[in-house]
Every structure is written in C-alpha cells, then in structure tokens.
Design a protein around this motif. Structure first.
Motif, PDB file in Angstrom:
ATOM      1  N   LEU A 215       0.799  -1.131  -0.119  1.00  0.00           N
ATOM      2  CA  LEU A 215      -0.012   0.042  -0.039  1.00  0.00           C
ATOM      3  C   LEU A 215       0.817   1.326   0.012  1.00  0.00           C
ATOM      4  CD1 LEU A 215      -3.279   0.533   2.045  1.00  0.00           C
ATOM      5  CD2 LEU A 215      -1.516   2.370   1.984  1.00  0.00           C
ATOM      6  N   LEU A 216       1.947   1.262   0.870  1.00  0.00           N
ATOM      7  CA  LEU A 216       2.700   2.735   1.117  1.00  0.00           C
ATOM      8  C   LEU A 216       3.389   2.614  -0.355  1.00  0.00           C
ATOM      9  CD1 LEU A 216       4.170   2.196   4.701  1.00  0.00           C
ATOM     10  CD2 LEU A 216       2.703   3.920   3.760  1.00  0.00           C
ATOM     11  N   MET A 217       4.091   1.745  -0.858  1.00  0.00           N
ATOM     12  CA  MET A 217       4.649   1.931  -2.307  1.00  0.00           C
ATOM     13  C   MET A 217       3.740   2.314  -3.468  1.00  0.00           C
ATOM     14  SD  MET A 217       7.452  -1.243  -2.930  1.00  0.00           S
ATOM     15  CE  MET A 217       6.446  -2.618  -2.402  1.00  0.00           C
ATOM     16  N   THR A 218       2.482   1.816  -3.408  1.00  0.00           N
ATOM     17  CA  THR A 218       1.594   2.235  -4.263  1.00  0.00           C
ATOM     18  C   THR A 218       1.343   3.770  -4.120  1.00  0.00           C
ATOM     19  OG1 THR A 218       0.356   0.400  -4.222  1.00  0.00           O
ATOM     20  CG2 THR A 218      -0.790   1.863  -5.126  1.00  0.00           C
ATOM     21  N   PHE A 219       1.126   4.110  -2.622  1.00  0.00           N
ATOM     22  CA  PHE A 219       0.868   5.337  -2.374  1.00  0.00           C
ATOM     23  C   PHE A 219       2.089   6.551  -3.030  1.00  0.00           C
ATOM     24  CE2 PHE A 219       1.972   8.944   0.721  1.00  0.00           C
ATOM     25  CZ  PHE A 219       0.817   9.960   0.254  1.00  0.00           C
ATOM     26  N   PHE A 220       3.399   6.008  -2.901  1.00  0.00           N
ATOM     27  CA  PHE A 220       4.436   6.658  -3.154  1.00  0.00           C
ATOM     28  C   PHE A 220       4.540   6.683  -4.628  1.00  0.00           C
ATOM     29  CE2 PHE A 220       6.077   5.882   1.249  1.00  0.00           C
ATOM     30  CZ  PHE A 220       6.114   7.128   1.581  1.00  0.00           C
TER      31      PHE A 220
ATOM     32  N   MET B  17      18.877  -3.709   3.616  1.00  0.00           N
ATOM     33  CA  MET B  17      17.485  -3.005   2.769  1.00  0.00           C
ATOM     34  C   MET B  17      17.499  -3.302   1.595  1.00  0.00           C
ATOM     35  SD  MET B  17      17.514   0.751   4.887  1.00  0.00           S
ATOM     36  CE  MET B  17      18.847   1.388   3.833  1.00  0.00           C
ATOM     37  N   ILE B  18      16.284  -3.234   1.077  1.00  0.00           N
ATOM     38  CA  ILE B  18      15.968  -3.281  -0.369  1.00  0.00           C
ATOM     39  C   ILE B  18      15.662  -1.860  -0.984  1.00  0.00           C
ATOM     40  CG2 ILE B  18      14.413  -4.315  -2.065  1.00  0.00           C
ATOM     41  CD1 ILE B  18      13.798  -6.597  -0.057  1.00  0.00           C
ATOM     42  N   ALA B  19      16.328  -1.510  -1.918  1.00  0.00           N
ATOM     43  CA  ALA B  19      16.183  -0.174  -2.485  1.00  0.00           C
ATOM     44  C   ALA B  19      15.052  -0.382  -3.583  1.00  0.00           C
ATOM     45  CB  ALA B  19      17.074   0.312  -3.140  1.00  0.00           C
ATOM     46  N   VAL B  20      13.728   0.358  -3.380  1.00  0.00           N
ATOM     47  CA  VAL B  20      12.743   0.162  -4.057  1.00  0.00           C
ATOM     48  C   VAL B  20      12.740   1.045  -5.516  1.00  0.00           C
ATOM     49  CG1 VAL B  20      10.173   0.558  -4.639  1.00  0.00           C
ATOM     50  CG2 VAL B  20      11.164   0.183  -2.117  1.00  0.00           C
ATOM     51  N   ARG B  21      12.739   0.267  -6.559  1.00  0.00           N
ATOM     52  CA  ARG B  21      12.857   0.980  -8.019  1.00  0.00           C
ATOM     53  C   ARG B  21      11.627   1.204  -8.528  1.00  0.00           C
ATOM     54  NH1 ARG B  21      17.565   2.771  -6.204  1.00  0.00           N
ATOM     55  NH2 ARG B  21      19.331   1.288  -6.217  1.00  0.00           N
ATOM     56  N   MET B  22      11.647   1.761  -9.776  1.00  0.00           N
ATOM     57  CA  MET B  22      10.258   1.813 -10.239  1.00  0.00           C
ATOM     58  C   MET B  22       9.837   0.462 -10.713  1.00  0.00           C
ATOM     59  SD  MET B  22       9.196   4.947 -10.717  1.00  0.00           S
ATOM     60  CE  MET B  22       7.830   4.767 -11.891  1.00  0.00           C
ATOM     61  N   ASP B  23      10.292  -0.274 -11.237  1.00  0.00           N
ATOM     62  CA  ASP B  23       9.807  -1.630 -11.673  1.00  0.00           C
ATOM     63  C   ASP B  23       9.057  -2.306  -9.991  1.00  0.00           C
ATOM     64  OD1 ASP B  23      10.528  -1.369 -14.003  1.00  0.00           O
ATOM     65  OD2 ASP B  23      12.345  -2.700 -13.954  1.00  0.00           O
ATOM     66  N   ASP B  24       9.711  -2.249  -9.287  1.00  0.00           N
ATOM     67  CA  ASP B  24       8.867  -2.661  -7.905  1.00  0.00           C
ATOM     68  C   ASP B  24       7.656  -2.030  -7.804  1.00  0.00           C
ATOM     69  OD1 ASP B  24      11.290  -4.465  -7.341  1.00  0.00           O
ATOM     70  OD2 ASP B  24      12.438  -2.545  -6.677  1.00  0.00           O
TER      71      ASP B  24
ATOM     72  N   ILE C  53       5.870  -0.088  -9.769  1.00  0.00           N
ATOM     73  CA  ILE C  53       4.828  -0.562 -10.815  1.00  0.00           C
ATOM     74  C   ILE C  53       4.035  -1.913 -10.641  1.00  0.00           C
ATOM     75  CG2 ILE C  53       4.621  -1.044 -13.468  1.00  0.00           C
ATOM     76  CD1 ILE C  53       6.873   0.954 -13.750  1.00  0.00           C
ATOM     77  N   GLU C  54       4.933  -2.780 -10.158  1.00  0.00           N
ATOM     78  CA  GLU C  54       4.493  -4.223  -9.619  1.00  0.00           C
ATOM     79  C   GLU C  54       3.546  -3.893  -8.459  1.00  0.00           C
ATOM     80  OE1 GLU C  54       3.550  -8.376  -9.763  1.00  0.00           O
ATOM     81  OE2 GLU C  54       4.191  -6.842 -11.028  1.00  0.00           O
ATOM     82  N   ALA C  55       4.065  -3.298  -7.596  1.00  0.00           N
ATOM     83  CA  ALA C  55       3.284  -2.924  -6.316  1.00  0.00           C
ATOM     84  C   ALA C  55       1.649  -2.228  -6.682  1.00  0.00           C
ATOM     85  CB  ALA C  55       3.899  -2.217  -5.295  1.00  0.00           C
ATOM     86  N   ASP C  56       1.808  -1.566  -7.643  1.00  0.00           N
ATOM     87  CA  ASP C  56       0.699  -0.675  -8.121  1.00  0.00           C
ATOM     88  C   ASP C  56      -0.265  -1.689  -8.750  1.00  0.00           C
ATOM     89  OD1 ASP C  56      -0.689   2.034  -8.481  1.00  0.00           O
ATOM     90  OD2 ASP C  56      -0.756   1.061 -10.695  1.00  0.00           O
ATOM     91  N   ARG C  57       0.457  -2.655  -9.701  1.00  0.00           N
ATOM     92  CA  ARG C  57      -0.520  -3.529 -10.256  1.00  0.00           C
ATOM     93  C   ARG C  57      -0.934  -4.687  -9.538  1.00  0.00           C
ATOM     94  NH1 ARG C  57      -0.353  -8.883 -12.492  1.00  0.00           N
ATOM     95  NH2 ARG C  57       1.518  -9.300 -11.380  1.00  0.00           N
ATOM     96  N   MET C  58      -0.386  -5.272  -8.527  1.00  0.00           N
ATOM     97  CA  MET C  58      -1.082  -6.116  -7.467  1.00  0.00           C
ATOM     98  C   MET C  58      -1.928  -5.481  -6.504  1.00  0.00           C
ATOM     99  SD  MET C  58       0.700  -8.691  -7.657  1.00  0.00           S
ATOM    100  CE  MET C  58      -0.136  -9.570  -6.247  1.00  0.00           C
ATOM    101  N   PHE C  59      -1.592  -4.108  -6.196  1.00  0.00           N
ATOM    102  CA  PHE C  59      -2.710  -3.466  -5.491  1.00  0.00           C
ATOM    103  C   PHE C  59      -4.129  -3.443  -6.059  1.00  0.00           C
ATOM    104  CE2 PHE C  59      -4.489  -0.689  -2.215  1.00  0.00           C
ATOM    105  CZ  PHE C  59      -3.946  -0.993  -1.035  1.00  0.00           C
TER     106      PHE C  59
END
Length: 220
Positions: A99-104, A182-189, A191-197
């Motif tokens: 959810l947070l990745m999708t928000f950002f 830590m995992i650095a969140v990239r645009m691909d990540d 985009i996938e989070a947004d798709r999953m959400f």
C-alpha cells in the motif's frame, strides 16, 4: 558512518504501537526519525484523492517529508534522504508495504525515481549458542547457522514480528547502517506493487479470484 552527513538521514515508517516504541528507543537520534503508522492504512485504490490526502494515517507521512504531494511534490525539499518502510515479515506487513509503495508511486513518484525509498529487512531467526549469535533471514540460513555453531546447545528464536524485538535487537539487526540489510525500491518494484494492489484491492472480482487461485499453493 558520518552522522552529520545529510545524505545519511532516514525516516522509518513503522507498523504498530510496540514496534514504534522499540524503534524510537533503539534509533540514533542524530540522524534517524520514527513515524509509527497506527492500524490499517487507507485503501488508495478505492478512495478519492481528497480523502487520501486528508486521511489521518497518510497525512503524517506527507507532513513528515515536508515536500508536498501530487503535482506539488518537490523531491529536492524532502527532509530525509532515505524513507524506510519497516513492517513485519508476514502477510499483513506485505500488505502495508504494498500500500505504501502504491501511495508513493501515485503521489510522490520522484521519491522512487531518485532512489530515496527502501524496505527494511528484519531477520526471521536468531540462532544463539553461548555468547555466539547469528541473525538470519531465511530457513536455509538458519539451518546453516545451526551447522556452523554445532547443533548441541543451540537455541533458535523465530521472530514473528518486529514487536518481538527489544530496542537493542531492532537497532543491531534492522536500523544500524553499518550492518542492516535493506531493499532499494525501484520503479519496476513500484509499478508491480501498483499492479498487485489494483488486483487485490480494486472493484474487479475476477482478477482477484484468479490471483488467489494461482498463488494459493505458495501460502504457508
């Protein structure tokens, strides 16, 4: 690790009351800040923009970063160089992280594009024998650690959540920049989070049913 270097500043977005308390006690106040997120976050898929921006759980994040939101977001004004999502390593924690990745991604995209967003990786196990101890991040690493220390007299602790760690353990495993993972969140990540959400939280029932059916075998 130069604590007075602005590039080392970090804001931890922490799930829950007890986790936030341990993180608050364990952090290095000279360059780390904690923002505890209370309860379930708002579903950004179904909520209108004005409801999202005024939500009591989202608003503190916007205020803490101090760089605006949406079209007004200015990444050069963020108060912390690293924004670190720190959630439990379980289904609920994955939900909050998604959810947070999708928000950002939707409202502060430059934050991700400029490499400021991270996900903390707390360990799953502590393997201890006498004064020796190893924090490990998978069942395979746990088994290897047991072999290395010798099986006799080995104690294994499974961390079901961040709240099971005290302040010292949380610092040395998840917050200390000299040894944390830590995992650095990239645009691909993102985009996938947004798709999953969209699949899991949107109004379309069939894609959600297909996802659950195809992934049910992976659930433990």
């Amino acid at each position: 690790w130069p604590r007075n270097d602005p590039s080392n500043t970090g804001l931890f977005l922490v799930e829950g009351d007890s986790e936030g308390g341990s993180a608050e006690q364990g952090r290095d106040r000279s360059f780390q800040a904690i923002l505890a997120l209370w309860g379930k976050m708002l579903n950004t898929e179904k909520a209108r923009v004005d409801k999202i921006l005024n939500n009591e759980k989202i608003q503190p994040i916007i205020l803490a970063l101090g760089a605006g939101v949406g079209q007004d977001f200015d990444v050069s004004k963020i108060r912390y160089n690293r924004i670190i999502i720190m959630a439990d390593a379980d289904v609920d924690g994955a939900h909050i992280s998604t959810l947070l990745m999708t928000f950002f991604y939707r409202y502060m995209k430059p934050l991700i594009e400029h490499g400021h967003l991270y996900i903390a990786m707390p360990p799953l196990f502590l393997v201890r024998k006498g004064k020796q101890k190893k924090y490990v991040y998978s069942e395979q690493e746990r088994d290897l650690a047991i072999q290395e220390l010798g099986e006799k007299g080995v104690m294994v602790q499974r961390y079901k959540g961040l709240g099971e760690m005290n302040a010292e353990q949380l610092w040395e495993t998840t917050m200390d920049p000299t040894c944390r993972q830590m995992i650095a969140v990239r645009m691909d990540d993102a985009i996938e989070a947004d798709r999953m959400f969209t699949i899991l939280m949107g109004d379309e029932v069939e894609p959600r049913r297909e996802f659950i059916q195809s992934n049910a075998r992976y659930v433990k």
